[in-house]
Design a protein around this motif. Structure first.
Motif, short mmCIF file in Angstrom:
data_model
loop_
_atom_site.label_atom_id
_atom_site.label_comp_id
_atom_site.label_asym_id
_atom_site.label_seq_id
_atom_site.Cartn_x
_atom_site.Cartn_y
_atom_site.Cartn_z
N GLU A 59 0.83 -1.16 0.05
CA GLU A 59 0.19 0.11 -0.08
C GLU A 59 0.97 1.23 0.08
N ASN A 60 1.86 1.36 0.76
CA ASN A 60 2.90 2.36 0.73
C ASN A 60 4.20 2.23 0.84
N GLY A 61 5.09 2.94 -0.07
CA GLY A 61 6.58 2.63 -0.12
C GLY A 61 6.86 1.33 -0.83
N PRO A 62 8.26 1.43 -1.17
CA PRO A 62 8.58 -0.03 -1.93
C PRO A 62 9.18 -0.80 -0.89
N TRP A 63 9.12 -2.34 -1.08
CA TRP A 63 9.63 -3.14 -0.24
C TRP A 63 10.41 -4.10 -0.77
N VAL A 64 11.16 -4.97 -0.27
CA VAL A 64 11.73 -5.88 -0.85
C VAL A 64 11.64 -7.38 -0.13
N GLY A 65 11.34 -8.46 -0.76
CA GLY A 65 10.94 -9.67 -0.26
C GLY A 65 12.11 -10.66 -0.42
N PHE A 66 12.18 -11.53 0.76
CA PHE A 66 13.22 -12.37 0.22
C PHE A 66 12.73 -13.89 0.60
N GLU A 67 13.42 -14.76 -0.17
CA GLU A 67 13.22 -16.40 -0.32
C GLU A 67 13.25 -16.89 1.18
N TYR A 68 14.13 -16.50 1.99
CA TYR A 68 14.52 -17.03 3.25
C TYR A 68 14.32 -16.30 4.38
N PRO A 69 14.36 -16.77 5.70
CA PRO A 69 14.45 -15.78 6.54
C PRO A 69 15.48 -14.95 6.78
N LEU A 112 9.10 -5.17 -4.51
CA LEU A 112 7.80 -5.02 -4.34
C LEU A 112 7.24 -3.48 -4.12
N GLU A 113 6.97 -3.12 -5.29
CA GLU A 113 6.57 -1.77 -5.28
C GLU A 113 4.95 -1.82 -5.32
N LYS A 114 4.54 -0.43 -5.14
CA LYS A 114 2.95 -0.39 -4.90
C LYS A 114 2.17 -1.05 -5.95
N GLY A 115 1.25 -2.14 -5.17
CA GLY A 115 0.39 -2.77 -6.00
C GLY A 115 0.00 -4.24 -5.40
N ASP A 116 -0.60 -5.05 -6.35
CA ASP A 116 -1.05 -6.19 -5.78
C ASP A 116 -0.09 -7.45 -6.38
N TYR A 117 0.03 -8.27 -5.62
CA TYR A 117 1.19 -9.49 -5.87
C TYR A 117 0.26 -10.78 -5.43
N PRO A 118 -0.82 -11.21 -6.23
CA PRO A 118 -1.69 -12.31 -5.87
C PRO A 118 -1.01 -13.79 -5.85
#
Length: 196
Positions: free
Chosen positions: A50-60, A69-75
């Motif tokens: 919803e707000n701000g860019p994020w970065v997602g990672f495969e592992y903990p 992950l920029e603003k938007g939906d990732y179903p």
């Protein structure tokens, strides 16, 4: 008093779901999450930024493949992995990307480690570095002067993604192992500014 949008206040917001298509257990986050399993989730399979860019990672602990992950939906995973060619069907940690000022972004790439050799300064998005005059497929070190960037292994924003930020390593990535814990190569052939 007038209410300001969250972006103006410099905040981030992401909602994650345990299953694809926004199903199953869900949780909202305003800050990083080093391990979603510690929050009672098995994995993340869909995301809404919803707000701000994020970065997602495969592992903990922010390890493994990274995905912007920029603003938007990732179903589903295809939405975050795009045309990367890498099948990472879930994410286990994520964090906000800070200093993503799209209008004032500058990065310098170097042919050699520790900022040695031929260099190339960028202020814009480049779907093919080779087409813009960078003859080598390799980038051994990078300085992020301003903004935040995502570099890709192949032209056309494909392949492994490497999020490059001013806030990490003081913007200095002295060798390709600092781009990511999963950097298999120093090959970068396209790069773009992260949208905020």
């Amino acid at each position: 008093m007038t209410s300001q949008p969250m972006e103006t206040l410099g905040q981030w917001k992401v909602t994650v779901w345990e299953e694809e298509n926004f199903q199953g257990k869900r949780c909202e986050f305003l800050i990083e999450c080093p391990n979603i399993m510690e929050r009672g989730f098995r994995r993340i399979r869909s995301i809404k930024v919803e707000n701000g860019p994020w970065v997602g990672f495969e592992y903990p602990e922010f390890q493994g493949q990274q995905f912007i992950l920029e603003k938007g939906d990732y179903p589903r995973f295809e939405a975050w992995s795009g045309n990367s060619g890498y099948r990472t069907e879930h994410l286990l940690s994520f964090r906000p990307v800070k200093c993503a000022n799209h209008s004032d972004s500058k990065v310098t790439m170097y042919e050699g480690e520790n900022f040695q050799g031929r260099k190339f300064e960028l202020c814009d998005d480049y779907p093919s570095l080779q087409a813009m005059g960078w003859c080598s497929k390799e980038v051994a070190s990078v300085k992020v002067n301003s903004g935040a960037w995502v570099a890709y292994q192949f032209p056309g924003y494909r392949g492994y993604q490497y999020v490059l930020e001013r806030d990490r390593h003081n913007g200095e990535y002295r060798n390709y192992n600092e781009y990511s814990t999963q950097a298999h190569t120093n090959q970068i052939q396209s790069i773009r500014r992260i949208q905020h």
